[in-house]
Design a protein around this motif. Structure first.
Motif, PDB file in Angstrom:
ATOM      1  N   GLN A  89      -9.798  -3.274   6.168  1.00  0.00           N
ATOM      2  CA  GLN A  89      -8.509  -3.940   6.003  1.00  0.00           C
ATOM      3  C   GLN A  89      -7.888  -3.598   4.653  1.00  0.00           C
ATOM      4  O   GLN A  89      -8.473  -3.876   3.603  1.00  0.00           O
ATOM      5  CB  GLN A  89      -8.688  -5.456   6.112  1.00  0.00           C
ATOM      6  N   ALA A  90      -6.707  -2.989   4.667  1.00  0.00           N
ATOM      7  CA  ALA A  90      -5.987  -2.701   3.427  1.00  0.00           C
ATOM      8  C   ALA A  90      -5.239  -3.940   2.970  1.00  0.00           C
ATOM      9  O   ALA A  90      -4.688  -4.694   3.770  1.00  0.00           O
ATOM     10  CB  ALA A  90      -5.018  -1.542   3.630  1.00  0.00           C
ATOM     11  N   VAL A  91      -5.216  -4.153   1.656  1.00  0.00           N
ATOM     12  CA  VAL A  91      -4.514  -5.269   1.032  1.00  0.00           C
ATOM     13  C   VAL A  91      -3.652  -4.702  -0.087  1.00  0.00           C
ATOM     14  O   VAL A  91      -4.114  -3.850  -0.853  1.00  0.00           O
ATOM     15  CB  VAL A  91      -5.497  -6.314   0.464  1.00  0.00           C
ATOM     16  N   ALA A  92      -2.401  -5.161  -0.179  1.00  0.00           N
ATOM     17  CA  ALA A  92      -1.489  -4.656  -1.205  1.00  0.00           C
ATOM     18  C   ALA A  92      -0.787  -5.807  -1.897  1.00  0.00           C
ATOM     19  O   ALA A  92      -0.594  -6.879  -1.321  1.00  0.00           O
ATOM     20  CB  ALA A  92      -0.454  -3.720  -0.588  1.00  0.00           C
ATOM     21  N   ILE A  93      -0.369  -5.561  -3.135  1.00  0.00           N
ATOM     22  CA  ILE A  93       0.332  -6.604  -3.887  1.00  0.00           C
ATOM     23  C   ILE A  93       1.810  -6.657  -3.522  1.00  0.00           C
ATOM     24  O   ILE A  93       2.400  -7.734  -3.458  1.00  0.00           O
ATOM     25  CB  ILE A  93       0.131  -6.388  -5.400  1.00  0.00           C
ATOM     26  N   GLY A  94       2.431  -5.500  -3.262  1.00  0.00           N
ATOM     27  CA  GLY A  94       3.871  -5.495  -3.034  1.00  0.00           C
ATOM     28  C   GLY A  94       4.284  -4.619  -1.868  1.00  0.00           C
ATOM     29  O   GLY A  94       3.502  -3.824  -1.350  1.00  0.00           O
ATOM     30  N   GLN A  95       5.555  -4.742  -1.490  1.00  0.00           N
ATOM     31  CA  GLN A  95       6.060  -4.031  -0.321  1.00  0.00           C
ATOM     32  C   GLN A  95       6.085  -2.526  -0.537  1.00  0.00           C
ATOM     33  O   GLN A  95       5.878  -1.757   0.409  1.00  0.00           O
ATOM     34  CB  GLN A  95       7.463  -4.533   0.026  1.00  0.00           C
ATOM     35  N   SER A  96       6.348  -2.072  -1.757  1.00  0.00           N
ATOM     36  CA  SER A  96       6.346  -0.630  -2.006  1.00  0.00           C
ATOM     37  C   SER A  96       4.975  -0.033  -1.718  1.00  0.00           C
ATOM     38  O   SER A  96       4.871   1.085  -1.186  1.00  0.00           O
ATOM     39  CB  SER A  96       6.742  -0.340  -3.458  1.00  0.00           C
ATOM     40  N   THR A  97       3.943  -0.768  -2.057  1.00  0.00           N
ATOM     41  CA  THR A  97       2.581  -0.305  -1.785  1.00  0.00           C
ATOM     42  C   THR A  97       2.315  -0.306  -0.285  1.00  0.00           C
ATOM     43  O   THR A  97       1.705   0.625   0.252  1.00  0.00           O
ATOM     44  CB  THR A  97       1.568  -1.201  -2.516  1.00  0.00           C
ATOM     45  N   VAL A  98       2.783  -1.342   0.412  1.00  0.00           N
ATOM     46  CA  VAL A  98       2.653  -1.392   1.879  1.00  0.00           C
ATOM     47  C   VAL A  98       3.336  -0.187   2.511  1.00  0.00           C
ATOM     48  O   VAL A  98       2.783   0.479   3.400  1.00  0.00           O
ATOM     49  CB  VAL A  98       3.257  -2.700   2.430  1.00  0.00           C
ATOM     50  N   ASP A  99       4.548   0.113   2.056  1.00  0.00           N
ATOM     51  CA  ASP A  99       5.306   1.229   2.627  1.00  0.00           C
ATOM     52  C   ASP A  99       4.599   2.562   2.394  1.00  0.00           C
ATOM     53  O   ASP A  99       4.578   3.424   3.288  1.00  0.00           O
ATOM     54  CB  ASP A  99       6.709   1.277   2.017  1.00  0.00           C
ATOM     55  N   LEU A 100       4.031   2.739   1.224  1.00  0.00           N
ATOM     56  CA  LEU A 100       3.352   3.998   0.929  1.00  0.00           C
ATOM     57  C   LEU A 100       2.083   4.140   1.757  1.00  0.00           C
ATOM     58  O   LEU A 100       1.757   5.228   2.238  1.00  0.00           O
ATOM     59  CB  LEU A 100       3.044   4.088  -0.569  1.00  0.00           C
ATOM     60  N   LEU A 101       1.362   3.047   1.948  1.00  0.00           N
ATOM     61  CA  LEU A 101       0.195   3.084   2.823  1.00  0.00           C
ATOM     62  C   LEU A 101       0.605   3.465   4.246  1.00  0.00           C
ATOM     63  O   LEU A 101      -0.047   4.289   4.900  1.00  0.00           O
ATOM     64  CB  LEU A 101      -0.517   1.730   2.818  1.00  0.00           C
ATOM     65  N   ALA A 102       1.693   2.884   4.718  1.00  0.00           N
ATOM     66  CA  ALA A 102       2.168   3.197   6.063  1.00  0.00           C
ATOM     67  C   ALA A 102       2.542   4.673   6.191  1.00  0.00           C
ATOM     68  O   ALA A 102       2.326   5.289   7.242  1.00  0.00           O
ATOM     69  CB  ALA A 102       3.355   2.311   6.413  1.00  0.00           C
ATOM     70  N   ALA A 103       3.096   5.228   5.118  1.00  0.00           N
ATOM     71  CA  ALA A 103       3.447   6.647   5.142  1.00  0.00           C
ATOM     72  C   ALA A 103       2.221   7.532   5.307  1.00  0.00           C
ATOM     73  O   ALA A 103       2.323   8.666   5.802  1.00  0.00           O
ATOM     74  CB  ALA A 103       4.193   7.025   3.859  1.00  0.00           C
ATOM     75  N   GLY A 105      -0.250   6.543   7.204  1.00  0.00           N
ATOM     76  CA  GLY A 105      -0.839   6.163   8.474  1.00  0.00           C
ATOM     77  C   GLY A 105      -1.715   4.934   8.433  1.00  0.00           C
ATOM     78  O   GLY A 105      -2.391   4.621   9.421  1.00  0.00           O
ATOM     79  N   ILE A 106      -1.709   4.199   7.315  1.00  0.00           N
ATOM     80  CA  ILE A 106      -2.524   2.986   7.190  1.00  0.00           C
ATOM     81  C   ILE A 106      -1.603   1.794   7.429  1.00  0.00           C
ATOM     82  O   ILE A 106      -0.742   1.466   6.607  1.00  0.00           O
ATOM     83  CB  ILE A 106      -3.190   2.914   5.805  1.00  0.00           C
ATOM     84  N   GLU A 107      -1.778   1.156   8.576  1.00  0.00           N
ATOM     85  CA  GLU A 107      -0.879   0.093   9.010  1.00  0.00           C
ATOM     86  C   GLU A 107      -1.543  -1.277   8.897  1.00  0.00           C
ATOM     87  O   GLU A 107      -2.705  -1.402   8.537  1.00  0.00           O
ATOM     88  CB  GLU A 107      -0.463   0.339  10.468  1.00  0.00           C
ATOM     89  N   ASN A 108      -0.744  -2.315   9.215  1.00  0.00           N
ATOM     90  CA  ASN A 108      -1.236  -3.699   9.261  1.00  0.00           C
ATOM     91  C   ASN A 108      -1.841  -4.150   7.936  1.00  0.00           C
ATOM     92  O   ASN A 108      -2.843  -4.871   7.896  1.00  0.00           O
ATOM     93  CB  ASN A 108      -2.266  -3.860  10.389  1.00  0.00           C
ATOM     94  N   THR A 109      -1.217  -3.734   6.857  1.00  0.00           N
ATOM     95  CA  THR A 109      -1.693  -4.099   5.527  1.00  0.00           C
ATOM     96  C   THR A 109      -1.371  -5.568   5.235  1.00  0.00           C
ATOM     97  O   THR A 109      -0.268  -6.041   5.529  1.00  0.00           O
ATOM     98  CB  THR A 109      -1.029  -3.206   4.467  1.00  0.00           C
ATOM     99  N   LEU A 110      -2.324  -6.265   4.655  1.00  0.00           N
ATOM    100  CA  LEU A 110      -2.083  -7.631   4.194  1.00  0.00           C
ATOM    101  C   LEU A 110      -1.345  -7.586   2.865  1.00  0.00           C
ATOM    102  O   LEU A 110      -1.707  -6.832   1.962  1.00  0.00           O
ATOM    103  CB  LEU A 110      -3.407  -8.367   4.000  1.00  0.00           C
ATOM    104  N   ALA A 111      -0.317  -8.427   2.739  1.00  0.00           N
ATOM    105  CA  ALA A 111       0.441  -8.487   1.485  1.00  0.00           C
ATOM    106  C   ALA A 111       1.231  -9.781   1.443  1.00  0.00           C
ATOM    107  O   ALA A 111       1.641 -10.301   2.484  1.00  0.00           O
ATOM    108  CB  ALA A 111       1.387  -7.292   1.362  1.00  0.00           C
TER     109      ALA A 111
END
Length: 258
Positions: A89-103, A105-111
């Motif tokens: 499970q990926a966890v991120a502090i902010g939306q920019s980090t979520v977006d970069l993970l998605a880029a 291919g890492i989806e469903n990040t907790l933030a």
């Protein structure tokens, strides 16, 4: 194009790789962004800890990314040698980090959805003691930084490994910013890092520091505002989170008339 920031010269001090979006938004509002990074970002000098974490990635339940830089300097290295574990499970502090993970291919990040800091991450239901006790967590970050996340997760029963995958350093000088401050040709600064703000004050000479004290300083977090106050800066404006919050505050600000 809107003219809400017409004629306003505004320093954007994020690391260069993260500055483009806010600079573009300022330009769209008629302002003139001045890129003056207060932090330089580079890969960690020692790569062995990251490689060791990659080798045992399947044992982790959580991978916590402190910033977009943590993604940029770890995920390509991870994916160059293996696939992202489906159970991790990926966890991120902010939306920019979520977006970069998605880029990548890492989806469903907790933030968190509103505040973007360690405290908000630790409020997530999935990170409470009953959910993390006995699990292993990988925390990917830069050199140094706060220990709150790691310490709190450990107190909740998690086994936490810290890996510095990038390093932050001060720029060699702040010449362009200093020149603008000397000439009283800077309308405002945006600062998104306490460390970067300290770097700026250390790099400026006396006259530029004096001008900085009176220049509007837009910051997206209370912690940065407190550091600014401690440094004697008097024009601090606390904004909403992230670039969107900074831009909204810039637009709403009652600018001094020439």
């Amino acid at each position: 194009m809107s003219e809400l920031l017409r004629g306003k010269r505004i320093a954007v001090t994020r690391p260069r790789a993260q500055a483009a979006r806010l600079a573009a938004w300022i330009t769209e509002q008629g302002g003139e962004p001045v890129l003056c990074p207060l932090l330089e970002i580079a890969p960690a000098e020692e790569q062995a800890p990251l490689q060791a974490a990659i080798a045992q990635l399947d044992v982790y339940s959580l991978a916590v990314f402190i910033s977009p830089n943590a993604v940029a300097f770890s995920v390509p290295v991870i994916l160059a040698g293996r696939r992202w574990p489906e159970a991790l499970q990926a966890v991120a502090i902010g939306q920019s980090t979520v977006d970069l993970l998605a880029a990548h291919g890492i989806e469903n990040t907790l933030a968190p959805r509103e505040r973007f800091d360690s405290e908000a991450v630790l409020e997530l239901p999935e990170l409470q003691a009953q959910r993390v006790a006995g699990k292993r967590a990988l925390l990917l970050r830069g050199n140094g930084g706060r220990e709150l996340l790691a310490d709190t997760l450990r107190a909740r029963g998690a086994d936490v490994d810290l890996v510095s995958c990038y390093r932050r350093s001060a720029p060699a000088d702040a010449g362009p910013l200093q020149a603008l401050l000397h000439a009283d040709e800077l309308d405002a600064l945006t600062v998104s890092s306490s460390e970067g703000l300290r770097n700026l004050v250390d790099l400026l000479d006396g006259p530029a520091r004096a001008r900085l004290r009176q220049t509007p300083l837009f910051v997206p977090h209370q912690r940065i505002a407190e550091v600014a106050a401690g440094l004697g800066l008097q024009g601090v404006i606390l904004t909403g989170p992230a670039d969107a919050g900074i831009l909204a505050a810039l637009i709403a600000y009652r600018w001094r008339q020439p």
